[in-house]
Design a protein around this motif. Sequence first.
Motif, PDB file in Angstrom:
ATOM      1  N   ALA A  40      -7.901  19.754 112.630  1.00 46.70           N
ATOM      2  CA  ALA A  40      -7.956  19.028 113.888  1.00 46.70           C
ATOM      3  C   ALA A  40      -6.739  19.278 114.662  1.00 46.70           C
ATOM      4  O   ALA A  40      -6.999  19.499 116.132  1.00 46.70           O
ATOM      5  CB  ALA A  40      -7.708  17.347 113.690  1.00 46.70           C
ATOM      6  N   VAL A  41      -5.817  20.030 114.230  1.00 45.67           N
ATOM      7  CA  VAL A  41      -4.795  20.231 115.071  1.00 45.67           C
ATOM      8  C   VAL A  41      -4.506  21.832 115.256  1.00 45.67           C
ATOM      9  O   VAL A  41      -3.743  22.359 116.024  1.00 45.67           O
ATOM     10  CB  VAL A  41      -3.252  19.726 114.670  1.00 45.67           C
ATOM     11  CG1 VAL A  41      -3.211  18.427 114.354  1.00 45.67           C
ATOM     12  CG2 VAL A  41      -3.043  20.532 113.296  1.00 45.67           C
ATOM     13  N   LEU A  42      -5.365  22.575 114.383  1.00 48.24           N
ATOM     14  CA  LEU A  42      -5.576  24.021 114.740  1.00 48.24           C
ATOM     15  C   LEU A  42      -6.283  24.464 115.816  1.00 48.24           C
ATOM     16  O   LEU A  42      -7.144  23.723 116.290  1.00 48.24           O
ATOM     17  CB  LEU A  42      -5.971  24.646 113.364  1.00 48.24           C
ATOM     18  CG  LEU A  42      -5.168  24.169 112.013  1.00 48.24           C
ATOM     19  CD1 LEU A  42      -5.910  24.784 110.945  1.00 48.24           C
ATOM     20  CD2 LEU A  42      -3.628  24.536 111.985  1.00 48.24           C
ATOM     21  N   PRO A  43      -6.269  25.633 116.317  1.00 48.95           N
ATOM     22  CA  PRO A  43      -7.070  26.165 117.145  1.00 48.95           C
ATOM     23  C   PRO A  43      -8.499  26.005 116.716  1.00 48.95           C
ATOM     24  O   PRO A  43      -8.942  26.165 115.724  1.00 48.95           O
ATOM     25  CB  PRO A  43      -6.856  27.709 117.291  1.00 48.95           C
ATOM     26  CG  PRO A  43      -5.329  27.745 116.835  1.00 48.95           C
ATOM     27  CD  PRO A  43      -5.216  26.792 115.671  1.00 48.95           C
ATOM     28  N   THR A  44      -9.484  25.740 117.643  1.00 46.43           N
ATOM     29  CA  THR A  44     -11.059  25.464 117.502  1.00 46.43           C
ATOM     30  C   THR A  44     -11.818  26.408 116.732  1.00 46.43           C
ATOM     31  O   THR A  44     -12.591  26.151 116.222  1.00 46.43           O
ATOM     32  CB  THR A  44     -11.572  24.911 118.753  1.00 46.43           C
ATOM     33  OG1 THR A  44     -11.528  25.927 119.806  1.00 46.43           O
ATOM     34  CG2 THR A  44     -10.965  23.580 119.335  1.00 46.43           C
ATOM     35  N   ASP A  45     -11.176  27.452 116.867  1.00 47.56           N
ATOM     36  CA  ASP A  45     -12.208  28.600 116.292  1.00 47.56           C
ATOM     37  C   ASP A  45     -11.495  29.061 114.903  1.00 47.56           C
ATOM     38  O   ASP A  45     -11.742  30.030 114.423  1.00 47.56           O
ATOM     39  CB  ASP A  45     -12.133  30.025 117.065  1.00 47.56           C
ATOM     40  CG  ASP A  45     -10.671  30.515 117.480  1.00 47.56           C
ATOM     41  OD1 ASP A  45      -9.789  29.771 117.300  1.00 47.56           O
ATOM     42  OD2 ASP A  45     -10.804  31.687 118.166  1.00 47.56           O
ATOM     43  N   THR A  46     -10.589  28.470 114.450  1.00 45.61           N
ATOM     44  CA  THR A  46      -9.872  28.632 113.102  1.00 45.61           C
ATOM     45  C   THR A  46     -10.844  28.532 111.827  1.00 45.61           C
ATOM     46  O   THR A  46     -11.675  27.576 111.867  1.00 45.61           O
ATOM     47  CB  THR A  46      -8.821  27.725 112.845  1.00 45.61           C
ATOM     48  OG1 THR A  46      -7.855  27.758 113.773  1.00 45.61           O
ATOM     49  CG2 THR A  46      -8.004  28.077 111.667  1.00 45.61           C
ATOM     50  N   GLU A  47     -10.979  29.755 111.120  1.00 43.23           N
ATOM     51  CA  GLU A  47     -11.983  29.714 110.038  1.00 43.23           C
ATOM     52  C   GLU A  47     -11.359  29.182 108.843  1.00 43.23           C
ATOM     53  O   GLU A  47     -10.084  29.591 108.609  1.00 43.23           O
ATOM     54  CB  GLU A  47     -12.501  31.381 109.814  1.00 43.23           C
ATOM     55  CG  GLU A  47     -13.587  31.610 110.734  1.00 43.23           C
ATOM     56  CD  GLU A  47     -14.878  30.953 110.555  1.00 43.23           C
ATOM     57  OE1 GLU A  47     -14.970  30.379 109.152  1.00 43.23           O
ATOM     58  OE2 GLU A  47     -15.635  30.931 111.599  1.00 43.23           O
ATOM     59  N   LYS A  97     -17.337  18.493 107.363  1.00 45.36           N
ATOM     60  CA  LYS A  97     -16.263  18.521 107.952  1.00 45.36           C
ATOM     61  C   LYS A  97     -16.139  19.532 108.717  1.00 45.36           C
ATOM     62  O   LYS A  97     -14.826  19.903 109.064  1.00 45.36           O
ATOM     63  CB  LYS A  97     -15.040  18.104 107.002  1.00 45.36           C
ATOM     64  CG  LYS A  97     -15.322  16.627 106.301  1.00 45.36           C
ATOM     65  CD  LYS A  97     -14.769  15.420 107.293  1.00 45.36           C
ATOM     66  CE  LYS A  97     -14.870  14.212 106.715  1.00 45.36           C
ATOM     67  NZ  LYS A  97     -14.557  12.986 107.583  1.00 45.36           N
ATOM     68  N   GLY A  98     -16.895  20.475 108.579  1.00 39.47           N
ATOM     69  CA  GLY A  98     -16.907  21.788 109.242  1.00 39.47           C
ATOM     70  C   GLY A  98     -16.285  22.960 108.570  1.00 39.47           C
ATOM     71  O   GLY A  98     -15.711  23.877 109.065  1.00 39.47           O
TER      72      GLY A  98
END
Length: 208
Positions: free
Chosen positions: A147-154, A172-173
């Motif tokens: 949740a605190v990482l860049p939204t495009d983090t794999e 959870k994505g």
Amino acid sequence: MNWLNELKNHRGIVAILRGIRPDEVEAIAEELIASGITLIEVPLNSPDPFDSIARLVKLAGGRALVGAGTVLTVEAVERLSELGSQLVISPNTSTEVIRRTRALGMFSMPGVFTATEAFVALDAGAQVLKFFPADMLGASGIAGVKAVLPTDTEIAAVGGVDENSFAAYRAKGIHNFGIGGTLYKPGRNVDEIGQIARRLVVAFDSAT
């Protein structure tokens, strides 16, 4: 090559063949590829791992992405590059390993466990974060860090993951997984590995 785009062409299951021998690696890889698992890792604490990786690179021929796990040093990264390895996977966050991997045009998947390690890895150029051991955090714990990482983090979940937990993580994505002892253990025969691989593929494809 845009490795993230290339990764999306493969089902998000990395077969971790810890302990595999060079004389068995080709038959097992053929079975995995036929089953639909086309991301293959040979940990460097396996017997003669560079021999196995060289054989796999030759065998894969564009059908699979091949690499090494438990990569701890820049020297190992450089040797893997010479062999044509594509994936460099580590249990830890070494900025030197990550940067050298990227400089040599390979795919970097370091191990992380905390938000601090995750940001350090991303800053160094990591393309996928391997949360390890995933079962210690669980799907909700990894999602909390995510949740605190860049939204495009794999993200990949590795350690204690099997076909019964895919759905919880994917909800959870989290869509990439490393599967080790559930799939391969020294001494397990090719037919049994194939059966397990097919079950994993069905479970992965069914999870939402």
